[in-house]
Structures are given as C-alpha cells and as structure tokens.
Write an enzyme that holds these catalytic residues in place. Structure first.
Site, short mmCIF file in Angstrom:
data_model
loop_
_atom_site.label_atom_id
_atom_site.label_comp_id
_atom_site.label_asym_id
_atom_site.label_seq_id
_atom_site.Cartn_x
_atom_site.Cartn_y
_atom_site.Cartn_z
N LYS B 26 20.37 6.65 -21.79
CA LYS B 26 21.15 5.82 -22.61
C LYS B 26 22.56 6.52 -23.02
O LYS B 26 23.56 5.95 -22.97
CB LYS B 26 20.28 5.75 -23.88
CG LYS B 26 20.99 4.59 -24.85
CD LYS B 26 20.22 4.68 -26.05
CE LYS B 26 18.82 4.25 -26.42
NZ LYS B 26 18.68 2.89 -26.03
N ARG B 96 19.25 6.99 -32.03
CA ARG B 96 18.26 6.46 -30.92
C ARG B 96 17.91 7.66 -30.11
O ARG B 96 18.74 8.42 -29.69
CB ARG B 96 18.95 5.53 -30.07
CG ARG B 96 19.04 4.28 -30.65
CD ARG B 96 19.93 3.42 -29.65
NE ARG B 96 19.80 1.87 -29.99
CZ ARG B 96 20.74 1.22 -30.50
NH1 ARG B 96 21.80 2.12 -30.95
NH2 ARG B 96 20.87 0.16 -30.92
N GLY B 105 6.77 4.99 -26.18
CA GLY B 105 5.98 5.94 -26.85
C GLY B 105 6.73 6.95 -27.72
O GLY B 105 6.43 7.50 -28.77
N MET B 107 10.23 7.76 -30.17
CA MET B 107 10.85 6.96 -31.16
C MET B 107 12.00 6.45 -30.67
O MET B 107 12.71 6.77 -29.72
CB MET B 107 11.40 8.15 -32.18
CG MET B 107 11.81 7.43 -33.57
SD MET B 107 12.97 8.32 -34.48
CE MET B 107 14.52 7.84 -33.59
N ARG B 340 22.35 -0.67 -18.15
CA ARG B 340 21.29 0.30 -17.38
C ARG B 340 20.92 -0.48 -16.15
O ARG B 340 20.85 -1.98 -16.36
CB ARG B 340 20.10 0.64 -18.17
CG ARG B 340 19.20 -0.53 -18.86
CD ARG B 340 18.06 0.15 -19.50
NE ARG B 340 17.48 -1.05 -20.38
CZ ARG B 340 16.38 -0.64 -21.25
NH1 ARG B 340 16.18 0.47 -21.61
NH2 ARG B 340 15.89 -1.76 -21.77
N HIS B 455 -16.75 2.31 -0.50
CA HIS B 455 -16.94 1.27 0.55
C HIS B 455 -16.52 -0.17 0.20
O HIS B 455 -15.71 -0.50 0.90
CB HIS B 455 -18.51 1.09 0.80
CG HIS B 455 -18.89 0.39 1.72
ND1 HIS B 455 -19.04 -1.15 1.42
CD2 HIS B 455 -18.85 0.39 2.91
CE1 HIS B 455 -19.51 -1.80 2.49
NE2 HIS B 455 -19.31 -0.89 3.66
N ARG B 562 -12.58 0.51 13.65
CA ARG B 562 -14.09 1.36 13.35
C ARG B 562 -14.72 0.43 14.21
O ARG B 562 -14.97 -0.46 13.34
CB ARG B 562 -14.02 1.18 11.84
CG ARG B 562 -13.25 2.27 11.02
CD ARG B 562 -13.08 2.08 9.69
NE ARG B 562 -12.26 0.56 9.57
CZ ARG B 562 -11.46 0.43 8.76
NH1 ARG B 562 -11.09 1.30 7.74
NH2 ARG B 562 -10.64 -0.59 8.64
N ARG B 618 -11.92 4.14 17.55
CA ARG B 618 -12.56 5.41 17.37
C ARG B 618 -14.21 5.06 17.82
O ARG B 618 -14.66 4.08 17.21
CB ARG B 618 -12.51 5.53 15.81
CG ARG B 618 -13.44 6.77 15.13
CD ARG B 618 -13.14 6.92 13.88
NE ARG B 618 -13.74 6.12 13.08
CZ ARG B 618 -13.87 5.88 11.57
NH1 ARG B 618 -12.95 6.66 11.17
NH2 ARG B 618 -14.45 5.03 10.89
N SER B 772 -5.25 12.08 15.08
CA SER B 772 -4.62 11.37 14.10
C SER B 772 -5.56 11.81 12.63
O SER B 772 -6.77 11.99 12.83
CB SER B 772 -5.38 9.90 14.33
OG SER B 772 -5.27 9.09 13.25
N GLY B 774 -7.57 12.16 9.69
CA GLY B 774 -8.23 11.38 8.85
C GLY B 774 -8.27 11.94 7.45
O GLY B 774 -9.28 12.96 7.14
N THR B 775 -7.37 11.39 6.70
CA THR B 775 -7.20 12.26 5.42
C THR B 775 -8.08 11.89 4.39
O THR B 775 -8.35 12.39 3.44
CB THR B 775 -5.74 12.10 4.77
OG1 THR B 775 -5.52 10.44 4.95
CG2 THR B 775 -4.82 12.79 5.91
N ASN B 776 -9.03 10.90 4.67
CA ASN B 776 -10.17 10.65 3.51
C ASN B 776 -11.37 11.96 3.57
O ASN B 776 -11.47 12.56 2.63
CB ASN B 776 -10.99 9.11 4.07
CG ASN B 776 -10.12 8.15 3.82
OD1 ASN B 776 -9.10 7.94 3.10
ND2 ASN B 776 -10.69 6.71 4.26
N ASP B 777 -11.63 12.05 4.96
CA ASP B 777 -12.47 13.07 5.18
C ASP B 777 -11.86 14.55 4.92
O ASP B 777 -12.66 15.47 4.28
CB ASP B 777 -13.16 12.99 6.51
CG ASP B 777 -14.47 12.35 6.41
OD1 ASP B 777 -15.25 12.45 5.83
OD2 ASP B 777 -14.54 11.44 7.31
N CYS B 839 -4.76 8.00 9.96
CA CYS B 839 -5.37 6.62 9.74
C CYS B 839 -6.31 6.75 8.43
O CYS B 839 -7.28 5.89 8.36
CB CYS B 839 -6.08 6.32 11.00
SG CYS B 839 -7.38 7.39 11.33
N TYR B 859 3.35 8.27 13.44
CA TYR B 859 3.17 6.99 12.85
C TYR B 859 2.31 7.10 11.82
O TYR B 859 1.30 8.19 11.41
CB TYR B 859 2.56 5.89 14.17
CG TYR B 859 1.30 6.48 14.49
CD1 TYR B 859 0.10 6.02 13.79
CD2 TYR B 859 0.97 7.09 15.65
CE1 TYR B 859 -1.32 6.30 14.36
CE2 TYR B 859 -0.29 7.51 16.09
CZ TYR B 859 -1.65 7.05 15.14
OH TYR B 859 -2.55 7.53 15.94
#
Lengths: 891, 891
Positions: B26, B96, B105, B107, B340, B455, B562, B618, B772, B774-777, B839, B859
């Site tokens: 501001k 202000r 949140g 003032m 703004r 899942h 898959r 895969r 590739s 496998g960032t989940n695992d 992936c 990629y």
C-alpha cells in the site's frame, strides 16, 4: 615370452609360495616346499592365466602353451628317468585342480594317469605287484571315465560290484587279479558304449583330456554357485598341477597320511594326524580301513617320523601358521604332497592365535586376522555335542546362535504356562510383539516365515536366545497345534532341538555342550584385538539383564535401548493399550503417569548396570497399533460372534475396539505413524519417557554412580522434527534437575535412518549432538525393501546373482554405505567432532563393521552376544586399512 | 541516519513504487501515485524495518524513529494547514497496515483518528454538518476501541442498537445527533469499564496506540496462520500508513468508489466499478446502500469521471497491469486512495494477459507470469454456478478438479448398476483397485480417508474426474449405505455435489457451468507460454481415450502408461487372478497368453492416438495381491462360514484361496514384491507385456503411423535388475520384428524412484536409455512416509510448521529434489545426453515443474487435465530462471 607352465622338482621350483594368483594355492605350496628343499614329488603347474585363455579360445590352449607343457613334461621325464607311456619305466602322474582359494565343486584329482594296457604291465613288473598294478589301472579308468568323460559313477560301481560278487570277494582287497582284469575290460566296454570311442590309450591324450577337464570344471554349476556364495571372483581361474605319482601302497615300508601341526579342534600345541601303512590316500578317505594315530608312525618308521616332524615344524614356522599337510611314504622314503594353513574350530583359532603371539611367531595384527569373527560364536553359546546322533528335520535361517532342546509350544501363552515345567521351544508361523512374554520364557524360537531381520530374529538375538527363522519347508498349524517337518507330524509337548548357528532343526532332545567364554585364551585374544581396534563397541540392550551380559562381553556402553520393549511386559501392556485407545490428552496422560514408574525402574537398572558408561535411549519408535490386538483377528472374532448370534454387549465392545484399531490401521506401517512422529503428535509420550529417564538418572547419580544418558530421537527426516523433540528433552531435564536438586550431563541426538535425513544431515547436526545410523531402516528405504517381506525376493536375487549378499545382513556399501558416508561428511561439516555410531543389525556383522571403521564412525552397537565379534571385526578393520593388500578376511 | 519514515504529498514522495519491501504494498502504491502527480491525500509511511525493531525492542520504537514520526507529522500538518488536535482546523488521519503482500487477518484500518470531544466540534463547524461529525466520532471510538483496545465489537453493537431503537431510527442514517452524542458517551463509559482507563483524548496518544496496534497485529494468530499457509516469511514485517482523511460523505458533490481498469471477471477491456454519492468507503462495504455502476459517475460528475479515467488509464500503463483502485471525491475534488494490481478470475487473467501482449503493453514473458497455473483449472473443468445457493456439508482435500452432482452410491457394483439411470457419485471410505469399474462410471468420487496421492485421488486425476478425498469429518457406513456429514444422514440415491477444486461437498444438486477451453484467448495465451518454455510436456495416460484428451490439451507424448490399469478391467481380471494363483510357469504362461490380445489392443489404440509422439509404457508395477480379494475379507468370510457350519466344499475352496492370498500377503506392500521384482521373479510377465507392446507397435507402424515406444522398468535399485529386464525387452523385440517383418525404433529406460537408484544412477545409465523420476515413490522412501497413511501426519506437521507444504503435492526440493539433482548429475556423467523426465504426481504441480526446469529435466508428465497447467508452469520457470529477482510466482 610369457611363462605359462612352472616346473618344480630337484630342489628348485620356477614358482614361489607368494604366487597364489598364478599358481593357485596348491601349486604355490608345492613350489614353496620344493624351494625349501623338502621332498616333494616333482611336477609342474599350468598357471591360472591358461584357464582364462582356455575360456577365451573356446577350450583351446594354443601353440605356446602346448609347447611349454611339452617342455615341462620332457624335463619331468628327464628328472625322474621315467617316460610317459614307456613300456619299461612308465611315468605316472596325478592331475589336480588348484585355484587361489580352495573350492569344493571343482574337479579334484586324477591319479595314476599314464596307465594303459602296456604300461600296466611295466608297473606290475617294476613293483613286482600285479594286483597293485591292475587295481591302480581300474581305479584310473574309473576316475578318468567319471571325471573327464563324464560317465555316471554308478555305472562303474555296478560293474565293479557285479564282478566282485562273482569273485566272492568281501573286501576290495580280496578281489583277485583276474577279476581286476575283467573289471578293466568291462570298464573299457562301458566307456566305448557311452562315448562311442575307445578309452584313450595314449597317455599324452589322457593328459590333454585331464587338463581340459580341470579347466572345464571351473565353470560347472556347483563351482559357480560356490564362488557366488563365497564372493570369489569369476576371473581368478584355476591352475592345473601335474605331479609324479608316488605310492604309499607298495608294501609295509610304504604308507600315507594327513596331519596338523597343532590340534585343529582344541588348538593344543600337539602333533596331530593319522596314517595308514600300505595304502593310497583314497583309502584313508574311503574309510575302509581305520587309520592309525600319527604318533604310531614313530614306532614303525622312526626315521620317517623324525623327518616329518622336522619338516612340518619348519613349515609352520615358515608359513607362520598351523599347517594341514599330506604325505606319502614310498618304500621308506617320505614325500610331502601338500601343505596349507589348516582349518580349525573357533576355539582352536583363538588359542593358536594367542599362543603364536606369545611364541613371537606372529604379530598381534597377524593374530586378529587368524580368527573369523563368526567363529567366536562357538565360544559364546552352547553347541550340540558333536558325538550325538541326530535326525535332521529341516533347515531354516540361522537367526540367533546357540543350541537348545525343548518341548514344542505353539503360542506365547502356552509357553508361559508350560515353561515352569521344563524347557519349551516356541514354534510360530511368525512372531509379533504380542509374543514377547512367550519368547522370554522359551529357550528357543522357530518360525516358518521371516528373514534374518524379522521380528523373531531381532528380538531373539537381542535376548541372546537360540532362534531359527524362515524354515519355509515346515508347516505350522497353530490352531491344531501341529508342526509338520521333514514328513513328520510333531505335536505340543514333543521334543525338538534347534541349532541356531546353522539353522538346523532336529527331532528329539540332542545333548549340548556349554563352552567357557571366560577362558584364558579367549580373554587373552580379545585383549590383543582391543589394543588394535579404533572403533568403540556398544551393545543394544533394553533391560538390565542384557546390559550386564553386554558389559561382561566387553561392551563399552549401550548404543540402543529400545524403550518400546519395556511397553510389552504383561504388567504394562494394559496401560499402553488404554493410553493408545484414549481420545484425549488428559486420558493419555493419566495412563502415561501409570507407566512412568515402570520405565523409571527399568532405566535405573540400566544406569546402575552401566555405571560410568554411556547409555543411549531411543524414544518410542514402533507404530502404536503394534501394541493392540491384530485388526484381522478382531474382524474374524466379530464376524464369528455375529454369525453365532453372540452376546450383543460383547459384540458391541469388540466392534468399538475394532473401530479404534481400524482407525490406527496403516497400509505400510513401516512408513507410517511411528518414530518421532509419535512424539510430535503426542508430545506427552516423549515427555513421560524423558521424565522417567532423568528421574532415574538423578536417582542413580545420587547413589554415587556415574550416569551418561544419551537420548535418541528416532526416524527424523526434517530438522524441525528433531528440534521440536529436543525442546521437550531439554525442558523436562531442567524440570527434573530442579525438582531433584541433582544434575547429570546428557546428550540429545538422532537416528539417521531415512535418506532425507542423510541429505539434510548438515542441518540436523546444528542441534543434534550425536548421530546413530539406523541401517535397518536406511536399508529398507534406500532399497524400497520391507525387511519383513523381502526374504523371498532377496533369496531369489542372490540365486540369480543380482545381489551377492543380503543387504539386511551385510551392509550394502555401494548404496546404503554411500548414504552413510554422505551423512558422516555432511554431519561433521557442521559439527566437526560429531559423535557417530550405528545401531542397526549391521553393527554385529564383520564386513559392515569394517565399513563403519573405514567411513570414520566412532562406535558400532550390536546385540550383547555379538559384542566380541564386533570387537574382533573392528581390530581386523584396522589391520586391513593399514595393509589393504591383505584383504579384509582370512580365507 | 537511517530513514524509517517516508513522507508523501505535495506531488512528491520520499519513497518509490519498487520499495514494497520497505513500504509494503500500500505504501509503495501511495508513493508511486504521489510521484506520478496524482491527487493522493498526503501522509507518511512507517517502514517495515520499524516493525522488526518493534518486536526486537519488546514493543518500543526508540527515539530516532519517534523523532522521524514527529517530523513527518509536522510536515503533514504544514502541508495540509491543519493540526492534530487543533480546535480550529483539526487534522484527521487514517491509520492502515500494509505488508509486502496483502494479508487478511492483520489490522486493516482506523479512520477519523484525531477526533475527541473538542475536535469533533471543529469538524462540525468546518463541514457545517453536526451529524457527520458526531457519526464520524462514534465510528472512530468504536473502531479504535475494538482494534486498538481489544474490546469486543458486540459490546459496542449492543449499545448502538439499544440507543438506535430508543431513538426509533430504522436506518443508521436516521439516528439524530443527540442520540449519536449519547452513543459516544456510552461508548466512552464502556471503554472505561473494560480498560480501567479513559478513552484517550490526546490525538498523539491515539496515533501512538494505533501504530502499535498495527505492528502488534502482525503477530496475531490469524496472521501467523495465513503466512504459514501462503509461505510468507515471518521476518517481512508490516508498514504503517498514516494518511490525511478525505471525506466522501460531505454532501452531494462528494462520493467514494472502487473500480478496475478491466473486467476482473471476464477480462473484457472495460472501465468497471461502482460508487456511492455522499458516502464513506465503509458504507460501500457494509452493503447498506446499493452502489451505482461507475459509468453513472460520468453523468453526475463528468469532470471527476474524466479525470478518474485518465488517471486509471495512466496507472494501468504505468503498472502495465490491470488496476484495482479506490477513490474518494470530497466536495468535487478527486482523491486516489489506493491502486494495486487487481485480482481476477482465471478466465480474465488469460484474456488480459493475451490482450496486453497484443497491445504491446507487456512482453510474452510478463504475460505468462500474470496467470497462476492453478487458475487454468477454471477454464478446463465445469464450475459451480456462482449464483446457485448451496448448503455445504463438509470440506475434504481437493483431489481432482471439476464440479459435479450425482446420486450417492456406496460400492463400485452399485455404481455400475445405477449409472445407466443417471449420474452417480461414488462414496467410499477409501478406494482400491477393485473399485475401478465403479470409478469409471461415476461422475465423481468422495472418500473419507486418504491424501492427495491416495488411490482415489491418483486414479480420479488420471481420469480427469472430479474427486474429493480425506473428508475426515464424514462417516461412511458402507454396509448400511449411510453417509453422515455435517450432522445429516444421507442415503443411497440422495443427491450430492462435489467441488473438486476446493474439496467442498454440498447437499443436493447444484447447477454447474461448462467452460470453453478451446476459446481464442486460451489458445493464444498457451501459444505464448509454449514459445517460452524449455521443458517438454507429456501426459500420464493408460487408455486411448485419455491419450486423446491429453493430446487435445497439448501433450507432446505419453510419459507414463500404467499397464496394470489394463489388468483391472472386468474381462481381464479373472485371467490375471488365475495367473497369480498359478503354481507353475506353464500355468502362468497359459493365462498370460489370454491377456496378451487385450494388452496388444490397448497399446494399438495408444500408439494410434499418439501417432508421431513418444509413448512411455511402464511394465507391471503393483504388488500382485492388489489383484486378489482382500485377505481380511476372506478371513471374515471363512470365519463366518465356519461359524454357520456352511457347506464344506465352499469352506475348503475359500480356505485354499485364503492360503494363497496369505502367501502373497505383505506387511508393507509398498516396499514389497512389486515393480521390476515381479518381472525378475516371473520373467514371463515382462515377456508377455513386451510382446504385446512390440506386436502393437509393428501393426500400427504397418498402417503407416509413426510409433515411438519407450519401455520403462519400474522400481530399479540395482543396475543388474535393469540389465536383466532390458535383456527381455531386447530379445522379445527382435523376435517380434523377425516374425512381423517390421522394425520400430524403441528405447528402454527406467524409473528412478528409490534412493539407491539415485546413488548408482551412473551405473544404471550405462544401459538405461532414459530416466523418469517416480517422485511419488521417491518421496515415500526419502521421507519414510507411506502416501496412503501419511495424510494425518502431514496435516499435523503443516499445522505445526514442521512442513510448509505436503511433499506429495509439492516436490520437497531440499530432500527429494536434492536426490533428483544427484540422479541427473550422475546419470548424465555416464550418458551426457540422457533423456530425463518425471512422471510422479508432481509433474503437474507448478512449483515442482519449476524445479524440474531448474535441474535440467527434459520433460514433465502429468495427468491429461493438468497438461495446460504444466505448459504454463514450464514457461514461468524459464522466466523466473532468467530473472530470478522476480520470484517464481505472481502474487
């Protein structure tokens, strides 16, 4: 030109004793003995290099090598004044394989090569012994036919037995010459039938065939399997030893024998061995005649005996190790056929090493390399009486050493009930934390499932209790209390015997022998190792009793006290369960308050037992549902009650419990709500545990003991997790110090057991005062292998050569080890004197201990009974590090 | 001396627009507008640095700062020719807060500061409006009392309502002056009662209190929570803006309004906003009077309107972005109170960005930074009609976007049965692979358990299907078919509505709006992004239908097919189960042969759909028991049958099945017999899959299409695992090529999803042709978090600030990211042009895409509906990389 063939004989050899790589173990020994002027039948060794060429050239040796073999043979013929195929003085030779490391599964020996229909007669004439000559001939055809021509041994045996019977001979030695000649004819016919070719008469062709067979045996499946199991490189190759035959069976001034320069069983310094007059080595092995103790030789052939004693004494001094030798006496003349460092029991290894240091024969560094760490096990646990007759039922994995007999029980409760009446062995499909009370009272544990780091295995090792796991060929029917093993059905109360060091299971009660681990030799030997090692050795111990054992075995502290084991005791579990089932913090705190006195008492005991030494206490680690009844069992109970229209109130209660258990259920508990995650969700648990620790520490300190608590936060992956838990530790410590008016020094550190912890180890070390590698979990997460489930996969991988060892037993240096190294480097980059240890199961594995030494850990921690093994392995690590050429292990 | 206070006014400001760090958003805007010569009421900004000092000094500012404030105030008084507390020309100010980022949140605003019993009269005199003056005064006491003195707003409201009622006033504006004065008195009494002190009469004291309150509000719990959720640094601090009051409520030549330079909802280039004559800003917000569209201003105050148009046009050109502005007209004179960059919908963001590029106002690089990738979701999925009335039942995790209504079903089978009769929403505790057929026919999925990568979430995203997971406050009773949510019980067949982008669940059927993703603006904008990005974008797709969607959304290939999803189809599962339950290889091969045609047909469809683009397939990944009935359900069935004395034959059959399921049971299936471990234990499975792939490839190639199969081996941890599987791929490929007479180019690569694979990536790259991640695992194993179980823990960790985001949603750069970086470096050290992608679920998360760009991946691959998001995120990554000062995200 390159040398492929090494001659030995006439007091001089082309090779030397340190050329094991080139000559193999046997060839190097023969060269060394020849050079030392010992009476060795002359011959030559075709080098291991030729084995490699043999495989590269598809089984052909090439001209250079063939010429060198021919030259060596000519030289041999000159020296012995005999000639291969001579009708007058035929040269007979033995052909033996000999790799760098002794390798069962490879071709062993062909004797009497050079015999044919003509030379057999010359041999008969020269020895004046027709029977001897024809018996040697038929043996040769049989050996050659089997080993080189690959004809089934049974086919030869059938012919032999048939003719022997026809000749009415009871013993082989009673077969008359004519019958032996008939056997030779029949053998040859068999060879013709099976190979579509005559048995080779030409001794040169025989020799060629034998040499090729030795090289070929390097790659037979048994040999490959053996190498894989023993981590022997495929590229080493074997050498071939061609040696002039000498005969111990040429009458009563001939004989043959084997011996040791010290007793290989006890280690006593005594000339030890046996011999047979008028016999060939084969006869000793075959066990047809009972050999005579070697001291008898002094009486019958005193000069030979004197000479043998002198030679073998020299050999021991020369090799600076106990020797295992073979000799033959031909018509009063002694020949040495082989010498090598003798295999020995653990007891003997320890005694010999300690005494040889005292004798000044070897250095302390040599001494520690002379005992396989695993051999120490024999000195620490009861063993089966070797004289006992046994009926083996099955073999599982050797999870925890020792040998025990007991009556079979199929549940922990039955174990508790029956144990007061006599020893029991707990037999289960698998064990769970619920079974602890049964495991405690049983003398041994047998499971049909699980690997070397399964629950049963880990807990049993921690208790120093004999345990065999993963005996997959047995069936355990817990409901009907039937164990089916080796085709037999055993029931509750039947006797069974486990041998934990081999994984073998025997029927009935087998007598055992208690060894004496406090013997002078053992203590002396361990003192030698202790002087050399750099690593500190601690023990994993959860209760005072284990701590005392550990201290007795030389532990210098406790590296891991698993506080959850305290939670499973019968008087505590109900409070633990109530605490878990509570819905609110005040309810939890109420139950925790009841647990506090128990934990405090345990810690007091530990601190007292370890007066002056550090005690590392890990806060609660396992997922909470481990303390509750099993979900699927509850489901079955509820379903059964429903189906039977059971009492509504009971159903309701069970269902309520099931609901809570369901809520805590996890698909992958190993990766779930456990470790410091518990202490973060329920800070009141960490608080209670810390309070118990510090109250105990202050009490014991007040009693004048020195207390060194080290509080360990498990399963940290984020620096903030550690900070949050450490804040609780520090706050409670201050509160207790204030309340008791006593202060104790303490440290707060963390387990490094997640790959993420390794990556951010530098940040964690900003607040953590020590690291302890939890290599069980680190192996699980690095590989993505659940240790509870991976037994079969790892077995399959080892069989296929994808893995060379079980990474849960031997630290995977390339993967998990690389992570450890990274963790050490990053941790010490922040805090250069960071204390780092290991408390996974690997802490008691010699190869893993070596690695821990290499990467600069400060200590390893293992189960109490493995402490001596770790002490020795740590000493060996130092020796290997200082002279890396020696390799880490004795062979 | 350091500057702490920045003056603005009289056409010049001490600060500048780019000083957001120091002045807050501001304050920087006010300085910039002042410098630009715009009519801004003068004032001064106390810098964010002072906020830090305030906290360091326990709430005191120190002499230097106080003096600068006094000086600024004196300057303000000089410029305005007014004086704080003056009985003649009293200066009134607003106070202000204003942090760098807009933060609810904290003032907000105190208006009319400077009023007291004396100045209120001066104000009345000057404005000739008693009512206005006393109303301003009572508002000030109320605001100050609430915000600075922390008195409950309700206490003020009670007084106000009471007196208003007494005065018989319907509207606030009808309250007479006397009543307003009575209110002021009562307010003051309330303050005295609550604070034990008089309301501060001294305007300086008022100002001091207001400044302290602004700084204090930086650390109130709501503000802390907001910062944590939005990853705003704690150390930024807030500035305080003290500004001369102007009044829009001084009669009919006064007014106040807000507006946008373009339509924030549609993006249309039109002057947009609303205003109120004779009103203060508060009145607009309170909604008591209905504001007038801003174009009306042209009619009533043409000069002000012209001036406002000119100013806001200038502001848009100046800030090169759509502006959200506030203005006040005091007695015919226009004042700008704020400007703004305006918030806007996704649709508007895309349109504005595309048009501004066309207008030459911004560069393509600017344009891509103007749209939050997540905003694109709005353009790709149906949304709830914003005008619809809704009854919210609960809120879960926003697993997969879209908005759908349907009838509730509680099982996959019910879904299949009811779907033909109309839209159904599948409601489950959690979903399992068995539920796939139900998920396919449902329009949406709701679960009470599981996280963003459970899942249900993963499969739903893959299908582009609306999904809400982990709605922990609901209870799903699948047996009795009752859903309890928000205190209501819903039954099968009841209507329910899910909003996947927020995770909200509504009762009944809520109308939705279908957006048009193929609109010109969208295509134009995506083309801009595509020109900038370096990363390739692929999609995770298992069936031709998904592949077509992916291609439509701009996917440049399939990064993950898959194959196991093909195994779950109804016509295949029986064969899969039979195969798994087979005991011998020939039996397995028989069932696999039956599966081959199905797989081949699927692959043919995929290859056709992706003609010319690479398709990464895969090999089978999940543990086999996922395909079998659940173990615990079987146990319950057997127990029930037994309890009811069911038919012996059925019991026997079920028990047999149970035994086999038991044998396959794993404690931690995520770390068990899955991934390439299946293909190594059962090479015939890999063989069948490869055969199906290559046969399909050859068929499609024959039909004239370009086929680029990339075969991917999952869960590799050891180089030999990969080699063994690659050997099968190559062998089968050659066999198929020979049999069909067709050859296709293909690659064989691996997932990098285990920490060990990262460590030995250099060795794996010797034979692997692509990686590739496998960032989940990899996230599961690096953290030791099971994604199925960790939802609660991660939630707890985020609430406690231990984690700032869910690592399964946003890539954990510090840990998992460091491992990825290591994997890239080691892999490319061996094979410098190694193709590397990702992936895991992270492939569609903007922050994760940015990281993938930074570490040099080739990629990313994500679910089809996230492809546009990934395309945009990839472009933003390039812009951020080139001008790192800008930060990765628009705010």
């Amino acid at each position: 030109m390159q040398t492929y063939v090494y001659f030995f004989g006439g007091g001089k050899a082309d090779g030397k004793g340190d050329m094991k790589d080139t000559l193999g173990g046997k060839g190097a020994g023969l060269a060394e003995m020849t050079n030392a002027g010992l009476p060795v039948p002359p011959g030559f060794t075709i080098s291991t290099e030729v084995c490699r060429i043999f495989y590269e050239n598809n089984g052909r040796l090439g001209e250079d090598i063939q010429r060198q073999i021919d030259e060596a043979l000519a030289r041999l013929e000159g020296l012995t004044e005999q000639k291969l195929g001579s009708t007058d003085r035929p040269l007979l030779v033995s052909v033996r394989s000999g790799a760098k490391f002794s390798m069962p599964g490879m071709m062993d020996t062909i004797l009497n090569l050079g015999l044919n229909d003509i030379t057999v007669k010359a041999l008969a004439t020269r020895t004046g012994n027709d029977r001897f000559a024809w018996d040697s001939y038929r043996r040769f055809i049989q050996m050659y036919g089997n080993v080189v021509l690959q004809i089934n041994k049974r086919d030869f045996d059938e012919i032999f037995d048939h003719i022997k019977q026809k000749a009415n001979a009871k013993l082989d030695t009673e077969i008359p010459v004519a019958a032996l000649q008939e056997i030779v004819l029949a053998y040859k016919a068999l060879v013709k039938e099976k190979t579509k070719a005559d048995f080779p008469n030409d001794p040169r062709q025989q020799l060629q065939g034998a040499i090729n067979a030795v090289f070929g045996s390097w790659n037979n499946p048994r040999a490959i399997h053996y190498r894989r199991m023993n981590k022997i490189s495929e590229s080493l190759g074997t050498a071939v030893n061609v040696q002039t035959m000498v005969f111990g069976n040429m009458g009563n001034t001939s004989g043959t024998g084997v011996g040791f320069t010290r007793n290989p069983s006890t280690g006593e310094k005594e000339f030890y061995g046996e011999f047979l007059i008028n016999a060939q080595g084969e006869d000793v092995v075959a066990g047809i005649r009972t050999p005579t103790p070697i001291r008898e030789l002094e009486r019958v052939m005193p000069e030979c005996y004197r000479q043998l004693r002198e030679i073998t004494d020299r050999l021991e001094r020369h090799y600076r190790d106990m020797q295992d030798f073979e000799f033959t006496i031909q018509e009063g003349r002694l020949y040495m056929l082989q010498t090598r460092n003798g295999k020995r029991t653990g007891k003997a290894a320890v005694k010999i090493a300690a005494e040889m240091v005292r004798e000044g024969l070897i250095t302390p560094e040599d001494a520690v390399m002379r005992v396989e760490p695993s051999q120490l096990d024999q000195l620490l646990h009861p063993i089966l009486d070797p004289k006992a007759k046994v009926k083996e039922l099955t073999q599982g994995l050797p999870a925890s050493p020792g040998a025990v007999s007991g009556r079979i029980v199929f549940s922990a409760d039955d174990a508790v009930e029956m144990a007061p009446k006599g020893r029991v062995v707990l037999v289960r499909k698998e064990t769970v934390p619920d079974d602890i009370h049964g495991m405690e009272v049983a003398v041994g544990i047998l499971t049909s499932r699980g690997g070397m780091t399964s629950h049963a295995a880990v807990v049993a090792r921690g208790m120093g209790k004999c345990c065999v796991v993963g005996a997959e060929s047995i069936t355990v029917d817990e409901r009907n209390k039937v164990l089916t093993a080796g085709g037999k059905q055993l029931h509750e109360g039947d006797w069974i015997t486990l041998e934990g060091s081999t994984g073998k299971v025997f029927e009935g009660e087998v007598p055992t022998i208690d060894p004496d681990p406090a013997s002078g030799d053992f203590a002396e030997f361990m003192a030698i190792a202790d002087k050399i090692r750099r690593l500190g050795i601690r023990a994993n111990a959860d209760v005072p009793r284990d701590a005392e054992v550990a201290r007795k075995f030389g532990a210098e502290g406790i590296g891991l006290c698993r506080t959850e084991h305290m939670f499973f005791a019968e008087d505590r579990l109900p409070h633990v369960q109530k605490m878990i089932l509570s819905n609110t913090e005040p309810e939890r705190r109420e139950e925790l308050a009841k647990l506090l006195p128990f934990q405090r008492a345990d810690f007091e005991g530990l601190f007292r037992a370890m007066d002056g030494l550090p005690v590392t206490i890990r806060l609660l680690d396992p997922p909470l549902h481990e303390f509750l009844p099993k979900r699927e069992e509850l489901m079955v109970e509820v379903a059964t009650l429903r189906a039977k229209n059971g009492p509504a109130k009971e159903i309701e209660e069970k269902e309520k419990l099931l609901q809570r258990v369901e809520a805590l259920h996890e698909f992958n508990p190993m990766l779930g709500h456990r470790g410091c995650r518990l202490g973060i969700t329920y800070p009141e648990i960490s608080e209670m545990q810390c309070r118990a620790i510090f109250q105990a520490a202050c009490t014991v300190r007040k009693a004048g003991k020195t207390v060194k608590p080290e509080i360990m936060i498990p399963l940290v992956g984020l620096p903030k997790e550690f900070q949050e838990q450490k804040a609780i530790v520090d706050r409670v410590a201050q509160e207790v110090f204030k309340a008791t008016g006593v202060k104790v020094e303490y440290m707060t550190g963390t387990m490094i057991e997640l790959p993420r912890a390794v990556i951010v180890a530098d940040q964690i070390a900003e607040t953590a005062e020590f690291f302890s590698f939890g290599t069980n979990d680190l192996t699980q997460t690095a590989f993505g292998f659940s240790r509870d489930d991976s037994g079969k996969i790892i077995g399959d991988y080892m069989a296929k050569g994808i893995l060379t060892s079980d990474p849960f037993q031997e630290l995977d240096r390339e993967g998990v080890g690389a992570l450890m190294k990274m963790g050490v480097e990053r941790g010490r980059a922040t805090r250069h004197n960071l204390k780092i240890g290991i408390c996974g199961e690997h802490g008691g594995d010699p190869s893993s201990v070596e690695f821990c030494d290499q990467v600069g850990l400060d200590y390893v921690s293992c189960s109490p009974y493995r402490v001596p093994i770790a002490r020795l392995a740590a000493a060996q690590a130092v020796v290997s590090r200082k002279s890396p050429g020696e390799g880490g292990r004795t062979v």
